[in-house]
Design a protein around this motif. Structure first.
Motif, PDB file in Angstrom:
ATOM      1  N   UNK A  94     -10.029 -45.462 -13.619  1.00 37.50           N
ATOM      2  CA  UNK A  94      -9.636 -44.985 -12.283  1.00 37.50           C
ATOM      3  C   UNK A  94     -10.181 -45.917 -11.204  1.00 37.50           C
ATOM      4  N   UNK A  95     -11.445 -46.331 -11.376  1.00 39.08           N
ATOM      5  CA  UNK A  95     -12.052 -47.243 -10.406  1.00 39.08           C
ATOM      6  C   UNK A  95     -11.295 -48.567 -10.371  1.00 39.08           C
ATOM      7  N   UNK A  96     -10.958 -49.081 -11.561  1.00 35.94           N
ATOM      8  CA  UNK A  96     -10.217 -50.344 -11.620  1.00 35.94           C
ATOM      9  C   UNK A  96      -8.847 -50.198 -10.979  1.00 35.94           C
ATOM     10  N   UNK A  97      -8.212 -49.033 -11.189  1.00 31.80           N
ATOM     11  CA  UNK A  97      -6.898 -48.807 -10.591  1.00 31.80           C
ATOM     12  C   UNK A  97      -6.990 -48.773  -9.067  1.00 31.80           C
ATOM     13  N   UNK A  98      -8.017 -48.125  -8.545  1.00 35.49           N
ATOM     14  CA  UNK A  98      -8.191 -48.067  -7.083  1.00 35.49           C
ATOM     15  C   UNK A  98      -8.481 -49.457  -6.520  1.00 35.49           C
ATOM     16  N   UNK A  99      -9.294 -50.231  -7.243  1.00 36.99           N
ATOM     17  CA  UNK A  99      -9.563 -51.596  -6.786  1.00 36.99           C
ATOM     18  C   UNK A  99      -8.275 -52.412  -6.763  1.00 36.99           C
ATOM     19  N   UNK A 100      -7.439 -52.203  -7.775  1.00 36.81           N
ATOM     20  CA  UNK A 100      -6.168 -52.922  -7.821  1.00 36.81           C
ATOM     21  C   UNK A 100      -5.289 -52.521  -6.640  1.00 36.81           C
ATOM     22  N   UNK A 101      -5.250 -51.208  -6.385  1.00 33.66           N
ATOM     23  CA  UNK A 101      -4.440 -50.738  -5.261  1.00 33.66           C
ATOM     24  C   UNK A 101      -4.956 -51.301  -3.936  1.00 33.66           C
ATOM     25  N   UNK A 102      -6.292 -51.351  -3.795  1.00 33.44           N
ATOM     26  CA  UNK A 102      -6.865 -51.893  -2.545  1.00 33.44           C
ATOM     27  C   UNK A 102      -6.532 -53.368  -2.398  1.00 33.44           C
ATOM     28  N   UNK A 103      -6.632 -54.113  -3.490  1.00 32.65           N
ATOM     29  CA  UNK A 103      -6.302 -55.538  -3.435  1.00 32.65           C
ATOM     30  C   UNK A 103      -4.824 -55.737  -3.126  1.00 32.65           C
ATOM     31  N   UNK A 104      -3.989 -54.887  -3.750  1.00 29.80           N
ATOM     32  CA  UNK A 104      -2.550 -54.995  -3.467  1.00 29.80           C
ATOM     33  C   UNK A 104      -2.260 -54.702  -1.997  1.00 29.80           C
ATOM     34  N   UNK A 105      -2.970 -53.721  -1.418  1.00 24.14           N
ATOM     35  CA  UNK A 105      -2.775 -53.377  -0.002  1.00 24.14           C
ATOM     36  C   UNK A 105      -3.221 -54.525   0.898  1.00 24.14           C
ATOM     37  N   UNK A 106      -4.305 -55.191   0.516  1.00 23.38           N
ATOM     38  CA  UNK A 106      -4.791 -56.335   1.295  1.00 23.38           C
ATOM     39  C   UNK A 106      -3.753 -57.445   1.316  1.00 23.38           C
ATOM     40  N   UNK A 107      -3.179 -57.716   0.138  1.00 28.36           N
ATOM     41  CA  UNK A 107      -2.148 -58.759   0.070  1.00 28.36           C
ATOM     42  C   UNK A 107      -0.933 -58.366   0.901  1.00 28.36           C
ATOM     43  N   UNK A 108      -0.577 -57.084   0.831  1.00 31.73           N
ATOM     44  CA  UNK A 108       0.573 -56.606   1.605  1.00 31.73           C
ATOM     45  C   UNK A 108       0.324 -56.768   3.106  1.00 31.73           C
ATOM     46  N   UNK A 109      -0.874 -56.431   3.570  1.00 32.31           N
ATOM     47  CA  UNK A 109      -1.219 -56.558   4.994  1.00 32.31           C
ATOM     48  C   UNK A 109      -1.214 -58.020   5.420  1.00 32.31           C
ATOM     49  N   UNK A 110      -1.784 -58.873   4.557  1.00 33.98           N
ATOM     50  CA  UNK A 110      -1.812 -60.303   4.864  1.00 33.98           C
ATOM     51  C   UNK A 110      -0.403 -60.860   4.964  1.00 33.98           C
ATOM     52  N   UNK A 111       0.467 -60.410   4.103  1.00 38.18           N
ATOM     53  CA  UNK A 111       1.846 -60.881   4.126  1.00 38.18           C
ATOM     54  C   UNK A 111       2.551 -60.430   5.409  1.00 38.18           C
ATOM     55  N   UNK A 112       2.263 -59.194   5.845  1.00 36.56           N
ATOM     56  CA  UNK A 112       2.882 -58.673   7.073  1.00 36.56           C
ATOM     57  C   UNK A 112       2.407 -59.453   8.297  1.00 36.56           C
ATOM     58  N   UNK A 113       1.110 -59.778   8.345  1.00 36.32           N
ATOM     59  CA  UNK A 113       0.571 -60.544   9.467  1.00 36.32           C
ATOM     60  C   UNK A 113       1.201 -61.930   9.516  1.00 36.32           C
ATOM     61  N   UNK A 114       1.313 -62.539   8.342  1.00 32.19           N
ATOM     62  CA  UNK A 114       1.916 -63.876   8.266  1.00 32.19           C
ATOM     63  C   UNK A 114       3.357 -63.841   8.749  1.00 32.19           C
ATOM     64  N   UNK A 115       4.085 -62.820   8.378  1.00 29.27           N
ATOM     65  CA  UNK A 115       5.485 -62.698   8.781  1.00 29.27           C
ATOM     66  C   UNK A 115       5.597 -62.499  10.291  1.00 29.27           C
ATOM     67  N   UNK A 116       4.669 -61.762  10.854  1.00 29.65           N
ATOM     68  CA  UNK A 116       4.682 -61.534  12.315  1.00 29.65           C
ATOM     69  C   UNK A 116       4.443 -62.832  13.061  1.00 29.65           C
ATOM     70  N   UNK A 117       3.497 -63.634  12.576  1.00 28.58           N
ATOM     71  CA  UNK A 117       3.198 -64.917  13.217  1.00 28.58           C
ATOM     72  C   UNK A 117       4.415 -65.826  13.165  1.00 28.58           C
ATOM     73  N   UNK A 118       5.094 -65.826  12.050  1.00 30.55           N
ATOM     74  CA  UNK A 118       6.277 -66.674  11.912  1.00 30.55           C
ATOM     75  C   UNK A 118       7.362 -66.237  12.902  1.00 30.55           C
ATOM     76  N   UNK A 119       7.517 -64.951  13.084  1.00 27.85           N
ATOM     77  CA  UNK A 119       8.560 -64.436  13.982  1.00 27.85           C
ATOM     78  C   UNK A 119       8.251 -64.735  15.444  1.00 27.85           C
ATOM     79  N   UNK A 120       6.968 -64.931  15.805  1.00 27.79           N
ATOM     80  CA  UNK A 120       6.614 -65.222  17.194  1.00 27.79           C
ATOM     81  C   UNK A 120       7.142 -66.576  17.630  1.00 27.79           C
ATOM     82  N   UNK A 121       7.384 -67.475  16.767  1.00 29.57           N
ATOM     83  CA  UNK A 121       7.903 -68.773  17.113  1.00 29.57           C
ATOM     84  C   UNK A 121       9.346 -68.648  17.573  1.00 29.57           C
TER      85      UNK A 121
END
Length: 301
Positions: free
Chosen positions: A274-301
């Motif tokens: 369960x702990x490993x699954x939660x860590x995986x979910x947290x890491x996946x959420x971090x990647x998802x957030x990072x991807x969203x921020x990157x996409x926003x920066x690209x759109x500002x151009x």
């Protein structure tokens, strides 16, 4: 019983012609022991025995009640004949064994032996045609054979033990009969005891110890070096092995035909999952957030 053939004689007063004729005629024994004539013995019993090749043979013991020795008080006498496959053995074709019982029905001796043992040293195992079958034959020096006969036997000599034979006022019966021979057998399976002894089982009902599994203990089991396939070898850190029999000292026992239970703590492993699954979910959420921020920066151009 005996018979006399007496010719007809004519006696005169004071003549002893009849007495002379009677004494001159030899006795003819009419009840001589004959194994095929049940009228010449009182009881008989048979046992299956085996030669060194595993061939079976039939041993028959015949018992003949004889007149009691002495005045017939306090002692009874029997003659014993032994026959194997139709041939008398143990010298009983010439002279039977003599068994004496006391006034309480207990065996006193057989041929003077208080142990009641008959040592047979003249048996030649034969095939159904009456020819020697190639099994071990009589010993070279019959007089050297003593009881018990060492195993493995090197001749056809064997012992018939009648030590527990009794004579009471009851019908003849066999209460216990044992023999330690056996026929040919093939390996049918293996058994392992808790002490690691390996037993071979054979189709003739016999079993034989083949050896014993040894166990080794180390002062530092963590110092053993893995070499693959759940195999470990000794190292300097593990120390030298202390080898011994199972279930002795600090060594464990052996359980044959058993599978070792799992030593995994399922509850702890589920929590870790369960702990490993939660860590995986947290890491996946971090990647998802990072991807969203990157996409926003690209759109500002």
């Amino acid at each position: 019983t005996t018979d006399r053939n007496v010719e007809q004689v004519t006696t005169d007063s004071g003549s002893n012609a009849f007495e002379v004729a009677f004494n001159a005629t030899p006795f003819t024994v009419t009840n001589e022991f004959n194994p095929i004539d049940q009228r010449t013995y009182n009881h008989a019993t048979s046992t299956t025995i085996f030669d060194s090749l595993g061939n079976s043979h039939e041993l028959t013991q015949f018992y003949v009640k004889e007149p009691s020795p002495g005045n017939g008080v306090g002692q009874s006498q029997w003659s014993i004949y032994l026959q194997i496959d139709g041939e008398l053995v143990g010298g009983t074709d010439q002279t039977p064994y003599t068994a004496l019982f006391d006034q309480d029905g207990q065996l006193e001796s057989i041929n003077g032996d208080p142990n009641g043992e008959l040592i047979i040293t003249d048996w030649v195992p034969k095939d159904p045609s009456g020819d020697p079958n190639g099994a071990d034959g009589p010993p070279a020096n019959p007089g050297d054979v003593v009881s018990p006969i060492p195993e493995p036997a090197t001749s056809s000599a064997f012992v018939v033990n009648l030590a527990n034979t009794t004579q009471y006022g009851a019908a003849f019966g066999v209460n216990d009969q044992q023999q330690n021979g056996y026929t040919t057998g093939r390996l049918s399976g293996l058994d392992v005891s808790d002490q690691g002894v390996i037993f071979a089982r054979y189709t003739n009902g016999q079993s034989k110890s083949l050896g014993q599994v040894a166990l080794a203990a180390f002062n530092n089991t963590d110092g053993l070096s893995p070499v693959g396939d759940t195999t470990w070898v000794e190292t300097f850190e593990s120390g030298q092995p202390v080898i011994g029999a199972p279930d002795t000292g600090t060594l464990g026992s052996i359980k044959a035909s058993s599978v070792e239970d799992s030593n995994v703590d399922l509850s702890a492993e589920l929590v870790n999952l369960i702990i490993a699954q939660r860590n995986y979910q947290a890491n996946a959420k971090t990647i998802e957030t990072s991807d969203a921020v990157t996409q926003t920066i690209i759109n500002l151009r």
